[in-house]
Design a protein around this motif. Sequence first.
Motif, PDB file in Angstrom:
ATOM      1  N   VAL A   2       0.923  -1.223   0.179  1.00 44.72           N
ATOM      2  CA  VAL A   2       0.131   0.221   0.078  1.00 44.72           C
ATOM      3  C   VAL A   2       0.841   1.403   0.129  1.00 44.72           C
ATOM      4  CG1 VAL A   2      -1.793   1.234   1.191  1.00 44.72           C
ATOM      5  CG2 VAL A   2      -1.992  -1.323   1.078  1.00 44.72           C
ATOM      6  N   SER A   3       1.805   1.422   1.000  1.00 43.81           N
ATOM      7  CA  SER A   3       2.650   2.734   0.900  1.00 43.81           C
ATOM      8  C   SER A   3       3.942   2.492   0.038  1.00 43.81           C
ATOM      9  CB  SER A   3       3.127   2.684   2.381  1.00 43.81           C
ATOM     10  OG  SER A   3       4.025   1.732   2.744  1.00 43.81           O
ATOM     11  N   GLN A   4       4.527   1.374  -0.316  1.00 46.62           N
ATOM     12  CA  GLN A   4       5.664   1.447  -1.286  1.00 46.62           C
ATOM     13  C   GLN A   4       5.166   1.344  -2.739  1.00 46.62           C
ATOM     14  OE1 GLN A   4       8.839   1.825  -0.039  1.00 46.62           O
ATOM     15  NE2 GLN A   4       7.491   2.316   1.878  1.00 46.62           N
ATOM     16  N   LEU A   5       4.383   0.571  -2.977  1.00 46.21           N
ATOM     17  CA  LEU A   5       4.056   0.384  -4.572  1.00 46.21           C
ATOM     18  C   LEU A   5       3.197   1.399  -5.174  1.00 46.21           C
ATOM     19  CD1 LEU A   5       3.919  -3.387  -4.950  1.00 46.21           C
ATOM     20  CD2 LEU A   5       5.770  -1.951  -5.261  1.00 46.21           C
ATOM     21  N   ARG A   6       2.287   1.781  -4.101  1.00 43.30           N
ATOM     22  CA  ARG A   6       1.133   2.981  -4.468  1.00 43.30           C
ATOM     23  C   ARG A   6       0.414   2.594  -5.954  1.00 43.30           C
ATOM     24  NH1 ARG A   6       1.476   6.972  -0.573  1.00 43.30           N
ATOM     25  NH2 ARG A   6       3.513   6.946   0.229  1.00 43.30           N
ATOM     26  N   PRO A   7      -0.516   1.395  -5.913  1.00 43.78           N
ATOM     27  CA  PRO A   7      -0.856   0.929  -7.301  1.00 43.78           C
ATOM     28  C   PRO A   7      -1.767   2.190  -7.756  1.00 43.78           C
ATOM     29  CG  PRO A   7      -1.702  -0.108  -4.948  1.00 43.78           C
ATOM     30  CD  PRO A   7      -0.740   0.818  -4.623  1.00 43.78           C
ATOM     31  N   THR A   8      -1.507   2.101  -9.142  1.00 40.21           N
ATOM     32  CA  THR A   8      -2.326   3.280  -9.674  1.00 40.21           C
ATOM     33  C   THR A   8      -3.585   2.891 -10.686  1.00 40.21           C
ATOM     34  OG1 THR A   8      -0.887   2.921 -11.765  1.00 40.21           O
ATOM     35  CG2 THR A   8      -0.251   4.818 -10.004  1.00 40.21           C
ATOM     36  N   SER A   9      -3.515   1.503 -10.907  1.00 42.00           N
ATOM     37  CA  SER A   9      -4.589   0.740 -11.572  1.00 42.00           C
ATOM     38  C   SER A   9      -5.939   0.522 -10.654  1.00 42.00           C
ATOM     39  CB  SER A   9      -4.304  -0.384 -12.122  1.00 42.00           C
ATOM     40  OG  SER A   9      -3.820  -1.425 -11.275  1.00 42.00           O
ATOM     41  N   PHE A  10      -5.678   0.829  -9.444  1.00 40.54           N
ATOM     42  CA  PHE A  10      -6.966   0.477  -8.458  1.00 40.54           C
ATOM     43  C   PHE A  10      -6.698   1.207  -7.220  1.00 40.54           C
ATOM     44  CE2 PHE A  10      -3.740  -2.938  -7.759  1.00 40.54           C
ATOM     45  CZ  PHE A  10      -3.564  -2.936  -6.598  1.00 40.54           C
ATOM     46  N   LYS A  11      -7.655   1.563  -6.381  1.00 41.44           N
ATOM     47  CA  LYS A  11      -7.632   2.348  -5.057  1.00 41.44           C
ATOM     48  C   LYS A  11      -7.659   1.273  -3.983  1.00 41.44           C
ATOM     49  CE  LYS A  11      -9.596   5.702  -2.499  1.00 41.44           C
ATOM     50  NZ  LYS A  11      -9.490   6.982  -1.982  1.00 41.44           N
ATOM     51  N   VAL A  12      -6.587   1.340  -3.038  1.00 42.05           N
ATOM     52  CA  VAL A  12      -6.644   0.296  -1.895  1.00 42.05           C
ATOM     53  C   VAL A  12      -7.850   1.006  -1.033  1.00 42.05           C
ATOM     54  CG1 VAL A  12      -5.290  -0.558  -0.149  1.00 42.05           C
ATOM     55  CG2 VAL A  12      -4.499  -0.358  -2.361  1.00 42.05           C
ATOM     56  N   LEU A  13      -8.586   0.315  -0.596  1.00 41.34           N
ATOM     57  CA  LEU A  13      -9.587   0.995   0.365  1.00 41.34           C
ATOM     58  C   LEU A  13      -9.333   0.690   1.827  1.00 41.34           C
ATOM     59  CD1 LEU A  13     -12.943   0.371  -1.578  1.00 41.34           C
ATOM     60  CD2 LEU A  13     -11.620   2.446  -1.327  1.00 41.34           C
ATOM     61  N   SER A  14      -8.964  -0.755   2.159  1.00 38.66           N
ATOM     62  CA  SER A  14      -8.387  -1.051   3.447  1.00 38.66           C
ATOM     63  C   SER A  14      -7.212  -2.321   3.354  1.00 38.66           C
ATOM     64  CB  SER A  14      -9.727  -1.641   4.235  1.00 38.66           C
ATOM     65  OG  SER A  14     -10.228  -2.844   3.522  1.00 38.66           O
ATOM     66  N   LEU A  15      -6.629  -2.391   4.815  1.00 39.88           N
ATOM     67  CA  LEU A  15      -5.654  -3.445   4.828  1.00 39.88           C
ATOM     68  C   LEU A  15      -6.108  -3.991   6.213  1.00 39.88           C
ATOM     69  CD1 LEU A  15      -3.111  -4.943   4.160  1.00 39.88           C
ATOM     70  CD2 LEU A  15      -1.972  -3.138   5.725  1.00 39.88           C
ATOM     71  N   THR A  16      -6.375  -5.170   6.112  1.00 40.31           N
ATOM     72  CA  THR A  16      -6.531  -6.202   7.223  1.00 40.31           C
ATOM     73  C   THR A  16      -5.369  -7.111   7.595  1.00 40.31           C
ATOM     74  OG1 THR A  16      -9.051  -5.940   6.869  1.00 40.31           O
ATOM     75  CG2 THR A  16      -8.366  -7.607   8.449  1.00 40.31           C
ATOM     76  N   THR A  17      -4.970  -7.075   8.853  1.00 43.76           N
ATOM     77  CA  THR A  17      -3.781  -7.901   9.153  1.00 43.76           C
ATOM     78  C   THR A  17      -4.181  -8.830  10.256  1.00 43.76           C
ATOM     79  OG1 THR A  17      -3.106  -6.381  10.930  1.00 43.76           O
ATOM     80  CG2 THR A  17      -1.841  -6.172   8.838  1.00 43.76           C
ATOM     81  N   PRO A  61       4.778   3.694   5.999  1.00 48.67           N
ATOM     82  CA  PRO A  61       3.935   4.571   6.873  1.00 48.67           C
ATOM     83  C   PRO A  61       2.274   4.271   6.350  1.00 48.67           C
ATOM     84  CG  PRO A  61       5.013   5.977   5.229  1.00 48.67           C
ATOM     85  CD  PRO A  61       5.510   4.821   5.156  1.00 48.67           C
ATOM     86  N   ASP A  62       1.586   4.403   7.167  1.00 50.35           N
ATOM     87  CA  ASP A  62      -0.016   4.144   6.884  1.00 50.35           C
ATOM     88  C   ASP A  62      -0.301   5.172   5.692  1.00 50.35           C
ATOM     89  OD1 ASP A  62      -0.189   2.288   8.605  1.00 50.35           O
ATOM     90  OD2 ASP A  62      -1.392   3.445  10.059  1.00 50.35           O
ATOM     91  N   VAL A  63      -1.317   4.824   4.705  1.00 47.89           N
ATOM     92  CA  VAL A  63      -1.511   5.818   3.587  1.00 47.89           C
ATOM     93  C   VAL A  63      -2.997   6.604   4.207  1.00 47.89           C
ATOM     94  CG1 VAL A  63      -2.232   5.628   1.215  1.00 47.89           C
ATOM     95  CG2 VAL A  63      -0.080   4.322   2.034  1.00 47.89           C
ATOM     96  N   ASP A  64      -2.854   7.733   3.747  1.00 50.23           N
ATOM     97  CA  ASP A  64      -4.236   8.658   3.977  1.00 50.23           C
ATOM     98  C   ASP A  64      -5.286   7.961   3.170  1.00 50.23           C
ATOM     99  OD1 ASP A  64      -3.124  10.201   5.893  1.00 50.23           O
ATOM    100  OD2 ASP A  64      -2.649  11.732   4.320  1.00 50.23           O
ATOM    101  N   GLY A  65      -6.396   7.593   3.539  1.00 50.60           N
ATOM    102  CA  GLY A  65      -7.529   7.321   2.911  1.00 50.60           C
ATOM    103  C   GLY A  65      -7.794   5.543   2.804  1.00 50.60           C
ATOM    104  N   VAL A  66      -6.746   5.091   3.502  1.00 50.21           N
ATOM    105  CA  VAL A  66      -6.704   3.545   3.659  1.00 50.21           C
ATOM    106  C   VAL A  66      -7.098   3.109   5.106  1.00 50.21           C
ATOM    107  CG1 VAL A  66      -5.586   1.478   3.490  1.00 50.21           C
ATOM    108  CG2 VAL A  66      -5.184   3.143   1.802  1.00 50.21           C
ATOM    109  N   ARG A  67      -8.162   2.407   5.201  1.00 45.53           N
ATOM    110  CA  ARG A  67      -8.723   2.086   6.697  1.00 45.53           C
ATOM    111  C   ARG A  67      -7.836   0.544   6.889  1.00 45.53           C
ATOM    112  NH1 ARG A  67     -14.639   1.615   7.449  1.00 45.53           N
ATOM    113  NH2 ARG A  67     -13.943   2.045   9.607  1.00 45.53           N
TER     114      ARG A  67
END
Length: 145
Positions: A2-17, A61-67
């Motif tokens: 989420v923070s390193q590759l910063r995908p451009t073809s889709f938007k990451v909405l959340s990350l669950t660990t 770091p956590d990315v703004d807009g990602v839950r």
Amino acid sequence: MVSQLRPTSFKVLSLTTISSPHHEKRLPKVYRILERMGLETAAFEQLTTEYMQNQFNPATPDVDGVRYFSYGALASPSLFSPFRASHRIIKRAEGDNDGLVSVRSASHGVYKGTLLGPSHLDIINWTNRLKWIFRRLIGQENKCG
């Protein structure tokens, strides 16, 4: 990712660990025990509090807009569990755990709850891998697709 590759073809909405060590403090002692048992621990050494606080977290770091959501796990190791000793060490130091990661350390973002019963091996699917390896050793085929 989420923070390193910063995908451009889709938007990451959340990350669950799930049972990921965000704040583990006692893993170095656990690694020494696992090494004595003949297990490789090089990859796990990056999951120490020092590494997470000084290297991994600042670089990712956590990315703004990602839950961000997380789950922990609580297991009671059997007599022959490879995590019996580590479970005892972590329980004494940090409380409930899955044999490798404490519930407290697994908390990141919004903590959704604690899974009851699965060990860390179950969570990362090593339990099935070990069963398949054993079956191959005794000549049985893995019939799972």
